[in-house]
Scaffold this active site. Sequence first.
Site, PDB file in Angstrom:
ATOM      1  CD  GLU A  76      -3.275   0.030   0.234  1.00 31.46           C
ATOM      2  OE1 GLU A  76      -2.886   1.093  -0.577  1.00 31.46           O
ATOM      3  OE2 GLU A  76      -4.508  -0.571   0.045  1.00 31.46           O
ATOM      4  CG  ASN A 131      -8.550   2.654   0.261  1.00 32.77           C
ATOM      5  OD1 ASN A 131      -7.007   2.860   0.612  1.00 32.77           O
ATOM      6  ND2 ASN A 131      -9.076   1.523   0.540  1.00 32.77           N
ATOM      7  CG  ASP A 152      -7.179  -0.233  -2.239  1.00 32.23           C
ATOM      8  OD1 ASP A 152      -6.876   0.749  -1.733  1.00 32.23           O
ATOM      9  OD2 ASP A 152      -7.198  -1.384  -2.156  1.00 32.23           O
TER      10      ASP A 152
END
Length: 297
Positions: free
Chosen positions: A21, A155, A205
């Site tokens: 991430e 997100n 995302d």
Amino acid sequence: MGATTGDRYECVVAGADILGEVPMWCERTRLLWWVDVRRAALQSYDPATGRHTARRVAEGMLIGSMALRRNGGFLLATDSGFYTYDPDLAEPPRPLFDPEPDHPGNRLNDGRCDRRGRFWVGSMVDAERIPGGRLYCLEADLRCRTMLEGIVVPNSIAWSPDDRTMYFADTHRQLIWAFDYDADDGVLSRQRVFQDWSHQKGRPDGAAIDADGCLWNAMVATGQLVRHTPDGRVDRIIQLPVSNPTCPAFGGDGLDLMFVTSHSQRLGDQLAREPLAGGLFVVETGCQGLPEPRFAG
């Protein structure tokens, strides 16, 4: 390199992150930094040499996101609050404070800095998909304001190049919102739906803005990078060889390379068909990004 829809991609780190991430380019070190949330690993990649390094920050910690600091090192957003950390020092992360001490099942997730040096980060209930999360704004003096509530999976935090629009997504609801943004005071207003993916498979995302003001989203479950124009139209889709890209970021000396993290969690038998799941990709899009803002605290 593999060709897809006229674009070029390469898996530059086949590290099989569980949950890679928040990639971000540091112009000082000329490195791409990102985390594996589930392993509490802070990682870097040098595109000039191909060198990949990974540091286990703290045993048992979940690092949802991070920010570069103006004074050096990183601000970490974790399952136990905010920390500062300098990978060049042989010291553990230094705790600042926990914005949710009464919610031990929550953790901080996606976060980014605005261009005034504030850190925006969302929280979520880690074990369940229920609306128990919030969106916070952390000021340089460590005042922490609650901006939104009832979030499931936060997100896609990003800002338009002129700082007048902020984007934010709830991945579980498959919605990306846009807000009018007051950069002087860090205030949101006029919330509206920017993109609704609720009738499709993909879930938005992480996100990045290019120099043209277009929003790039990593779409979990479809393996796509989707570029949205400022008016919300989809004008490009890039297919990657993994189902679950998690976040894009522009990097390289010209900010003309797009780096994309991915995850390998909960794939089961599908993992054998996706050997690059959890890898770090670089994509040649022909677009240029914007410098990564730093936390002012």
